[in-house]
Design a protein around this motif. Structure first.
Motif, PDB file in Angstrom:
ATOM      1  N   ALA A   1       0.833  -1.205   0.000  1.00  0.00           N
ATOM      2  CA  ALA A   1       0.000   0.000   0.000  1.00  0.00           C
ATOM      3  C   ALA A   1       0.868   1.254   0.000  1.00  0.00           C
ATOM      4  O   ALA A   1       0.569   2.230  -0.689  1.00  0.00           O
ATOM      5  CB  ALA A   1      -0.928  -0.011   1.210  1.00  0.00           C
TER       6      ALA A   1
ATOM      7  N   ASN B   1       2.621   1.660  -3.427  1.00  0.00           N
ATOM      8  CA  ASN B   1       1.672   2.093  -4.454  1.00  0.00           C
ATOM      9  C   ASN B   1       0.989   3.413  -4.105  1.00  0.00           C
ATOM     10  O   ASN B   1       0.121   3.887  -4.843  1.00  0.00           O
ATOM     11  CB  ASN B   1       0.601   1.017  -4.672  1.00  0.00           C
TER      12      ASN B   1
ATOM     13  N   SER C   1     -13.896  -0.834  -2.290  1.00  0.00           N
ATOM     14  CA  SER C   1     -12.457  -0.637  -2.156  1.00  0.00           C
ATOM     15  C   SER C   1     -12.047  -0.969  -0.738  1.00  0.00           C
ATOM     16  O   SER C   1     -12.248  -0.184   0.179  1.00  0.00           O
ATOM     17  CB  SER C   1     -12.091   0.816  -2.481  1.00  0.00           C
TER      18      SER C   1
ATOM     19  N   LYS D   1      -1.239   4.108  -1.967  1.00  0.00           N
ATOM     20  CA  LYS D   1      -2.687   3.992  -1.852  1.00  0.00           C
ATOM     21  C   LYS D   1      -3.201   4.906  -0.742  1.00  0.00           C
ATOM     22  O   LYS D   1      -2.568   5.040   0.300  1.00  0.00           O
ATOM     23  CB  LYS D   1      -3.099   2.542  -1.565  1.00  0.00           C
TER      24      LYS D   1
END
Length: 214
Positions: free
Chosen positions: A15, A18, A202, A20
């Motif tokens: 995470a 990336n 999500s 996120k």
């Protein structure tokens, strides 16, 4: 008081790599690991935060910790000098060696030092606890006593109040324990997972054995 699970998690690492971003967090207030996860995943006080546990003891302990612990004092020293926190430790048996193997009072000094290392320095703990205090003082933390493994009604009450946005859900090791002792309880994880995915497209579920990116 101190969480004994491993902190490192490949999905948290992914995470971060990336970059996120998550809009809401549902966490088990176990020791300081929930706060470490919030720190790792860049939680901010304006993001929705739900803290839940099957027992009222961890809930009460976490509230007092967030509001009154200065972090400069080792967590266990603060807890033993705080009447409410100390009462919770006594009532839950945590002040007795052997109740939690490897996590009794004799290990507390080392566990605190290890906590600082896991966080990459005490300043990271201080900054996160400051954010948590801000959120709690402003009434932006939701607290819930619920058995997330078996209480479907409780699950639905939590999910009904979540937005349909990227969400982090930390389960800790509850389903790991159930898997070892009860197939029927273990199977409830899959019902729980379906329900959680139904409510939000999500998701990021963190557990010791079960971690998912969707």
């Amino acid at each position: 008081m101190y969480n004994t699970e491993k902190y490192k998690n490949k999905f948290v690492k992914r995470a971060k790599l990336n970059k996120k971003k998550f809009d809401q967090f549902v966490m088990l207030p176990s020791g300081l690991k929930f706060a470490w996860l919030l720190h790792q995943l860049n939680w901010q006080p304006d993001k929705k935060l739900v803290l839940y546990d099957v027992s009222s003891f961890p809930i009460a302990f976490a509230k007092e910790m967030i509001l009154t612990w200065d972090v400069s004092t080792p967590l266990h020293d603060w807890a033993m000098s705080h009447p409410v926190a100390k009462g919770i430790l006594i009532a839950s048996g945590q002040i007795n060696d052997g109740i939690r193997p490897g996590a009794g009072p004799k290990e507390w000094d080392n566990m605190w030092e290890n906590e600082i290392k896991l966080w990459g320095g005490i300043e990271n703990i201080k900054s996160t606890m400051t954010k948590l205090k801000e959120a709690e003082v402003n009434g932006d933390i939701s607290w819930c006593t619920v058995n997330m493994a078996t209480d479907q009604l409780g699950q639905e009450l939590i999910f009904d109040n979540l937005d349909d946005t990227p969400t982090v859900f930390w389960l800790s090791n509850i389903f790991d324990i159930f898997r070892k002792f009860s197939f029927s309880l273990y199977s409830k994880f899959f019902n729980f997972k379906k329900l959680f995915f139904l409510y939000s497209p999500s998701k990021f579920i963190i557990a010791s054995l079960f971690s998912f990116f969707l």
